[in-house]
Design an enzyme around this catalytic site. Sequence first.
Site, mmCIF file in Angstrom:
data_model
loop_
_atom_site.group_PDB
_atom_site.id
_atom_site.type_symbol
_atom_site.label_atom_id
_atom_site.label_comp_id
_atom_site.label_asym_id
_atom_site.label_seq_id
_atom_site.Cartn_x
_atom_site.Cartn_y
_atom_site.Cartn_z
ATOM 1 N N ASP A 93 5.514 -12.477 9.914
ATOM 2 C CA ASP A 93 4.485 -11.466 10.171
ATOM 3 C C ASP A 93 3.103 -12.117 10.041
ATOM 4 O OD1 ASP A 93 3.508 -8.893 10.587
ATOM 5 O OD2 ASP A 93 3.595 -8.346 8.458
ATOM 6 N N GLU A 147 -0.980 -11.298 19.686
ATOM 7 C CA GLU A 147 -1.803 -10.087 19.490
ATOM 8 C C GLU A 147 -3.100 -10.198 20.277
ATOM 9 O OE1 GLU A 147 -1.985 -8.361 15.594
ATOM 10 O OE2 GLU A 147 -3.918 -7.400 15.977
ATOM 11 N N HIS A 233 1.243 -2.596 15.015
ATOM 12 C CA HIS A 233 1.073 -2.918 13.594
ATOM 13 C C HIS A 233 0.431 -1.720 12.903
ATOM 14 C CE1 HIS A 233 1.783 -7.365 13.245
ATOM 15 N NE2 HIS A 233 1.981 -7.142 14.532
ATOM 16 N N GLY A 234 0.296 -1.815 11.599
ATOM 17 C CA GLY A 234 -0.455 -0.803 10.848
ATOM 18 C C GLY A 234 0.056 0.603 11.071
ATOM 19 N N ILE A 277 5.978 -1.373 9.492
ATOM 20 C CA ILE A 277 5.759 -0.464 8.357
ATOM 21 C C ILE A 277 5.921 -1.239 7.057
ATOM 22 C CG2 ILE A 277 6.641 1.600 7.173
ATOM 23 C CD1 ILE A 277 7.575 2.566 10.006
ATOM 24 N N SER A 279 3.134 -0.523 4.152
ATOM 25 C CA SER A 279 2.442 0.258 3.110
ATOM 26 C C SER A 279 3.258 1.461 2.626
ATOM 27 C CB SER A 279 1.087 0.744 3.630
ATOM 28 O OG SER A 279 0.252 -0.351 3.887
HETATM 29 P P1 13P Z 1 1.020 -0.852 7.323
HETATM 30 O O1 13P Z 1 0.001 -1.358 6.354
HETATM 31 O O2 13P Z 1 0.488 0.349 8.059
HETATM 32 O O3 13P Z 1 2.333 -0.569 6.702
HETATM 33 O O4 13P Z 1 1.239 -1.978 8.443
HETATM 34 C C1 13P Z 1 2.123 -3.050 8.202
HETATM 35 C C2 13P Z 1 1.996 -4.130 9.227
HETATM 36 O O5 13P Z 1 1.391 -4.000 10.266
HETATM 37 C C3 13P Z 1 2.661 -5.406 8.906
HETATM 38 O O6 13P Z 1 2.366 -6.376 9.862
HETATM 39 O O1 G3H Z 2 0.171 -6.675 7.698
HETATM 40 C C1 G3H Z 2 0.394 -7.170 6.611
HETATM 41 C C2 G3H Z 2 1.613 -6.800 5.839
HETATM 42 O O2 G3H Z 2 1.485 -5.518 5.295
HETATM 43 C C3 G3H Z 2 1.931 -7.855 4.821
HETATM 44 O O3 G3H Z 2 1.033 -7.802 3.768
HETATM 45 O O4 G3H Z 2 0.152 -10.127 3.541
HETATM 46 O O5 G3H Z 2 0.098 -8.514 1.612
HETATM 47 O O6 G3H Z 2 2.273 -9.497 2.386
HETATM 48 P P1 G3H Z 2 0.879 -9.087 2.765
HETATM 49 ZN ZN ZN Z 3 0.412 -6.156 10.760
#
Ligand code: 13P
Ligand code: G3H
Ligand code: ZN
Length: 331
Positions: A93, A147, A233-234, A277, A279
Amino acid sequence: MTSYKELGLVNTVELFKKAISGGYALPAYNFNNMEQLQAIIEACVETKSPVILQVSSGARKYANRNLLKNMAKGAVEFAHELGHDIPIVLHLDHGDTFELCVDCIETGFSSVMIDGSHFPYDENVALTRKVCEYAHSRKDYVTVEGELGVLAGVEDEVSAEKSHYTQPAEVEDFVKKTGVDSLAISIGTSHGRAKFKPEQCKRENGILIPPPLRFDILEEVEKRIPGYPIVLHGSSSVPIEYVQMIEKYGGKLSDSVGIPEEQLRKAAKSAVCKINIDSDGRLAMTAIIRKVLTEKPDEFDPRKILGPARDELKKLYTHKNINVLGSANRA
Ligand code: 13P
Ligand code: G3H
Ligand code: ZN
């Protein structure tokens, strides 16, 4: 050098084809520890959903790269033991360098993201192409996510002029020049638990209602690259129940707001075939850990603290697969 096939993993090519034609999205859940991985695998096996296990560079530092690789191998065996072999992808990721992508590919990742979205367009193209050339030339083809467009952060202005939404006019050229297998786009989602500033939202009964995602941009992208896999993402929804539970047991998470589930459901029916997902899982774990520690002050067995958090996570992922992503019964 370990190939992902030796670990029992798959890349995203066939999974994304099926997701687009089937009108659903694959869950991409981040993991950093055993309890998160157990919850993901149990939920995905029980709902018969394919899954993308996401590892960030932060997760690799936290948990150790070798341990994580072997945990992914263990996840494949765990799913088998639970009685249903689901397709499992191990995905980097937000890879930020070519070297990190190479290291992941050589240690058994079946898919990597190279996130060049913060660079000028031509640099993003060059970096993404370099990663694709490497990943695609492996004996076992490794898939690459790129991206275009920068996700709005809480500091950014979510207005058409000042945002960094993906420009549909660029996507065709980017995909052609890089050879990338899937593309993350920016249509209003963002990372973390506070995805919009309160002044960008409406307030109903004290709860923040966020502005809608820019489905017009998504539609324009789909027109320009029909049938091509899009990633969001997000995409945590930041469930109010978890935020309230965390605050009830002493936490402070003011102005939390996520992406409503109905909007993600709508996106999943389009060319969006991977929804990230992280968070929401963090919120679920923290809520239950705070509750247990408050209600049972004499508890000091980590299994009795993390076990209930793991159960809640499994419930959350089960709900997402069935009701949000539509990925249940697709494996
Ligand atoms: P969230 O913070 O919305 O869960 O997004 C996670 C994400 O995009 C990981 O790459
Ligand atoms: O988009 C990021 C992910 O939520 C991963 O978060 O870099 O804190 O592990 P992290
Ligand atoms: Zn992300």
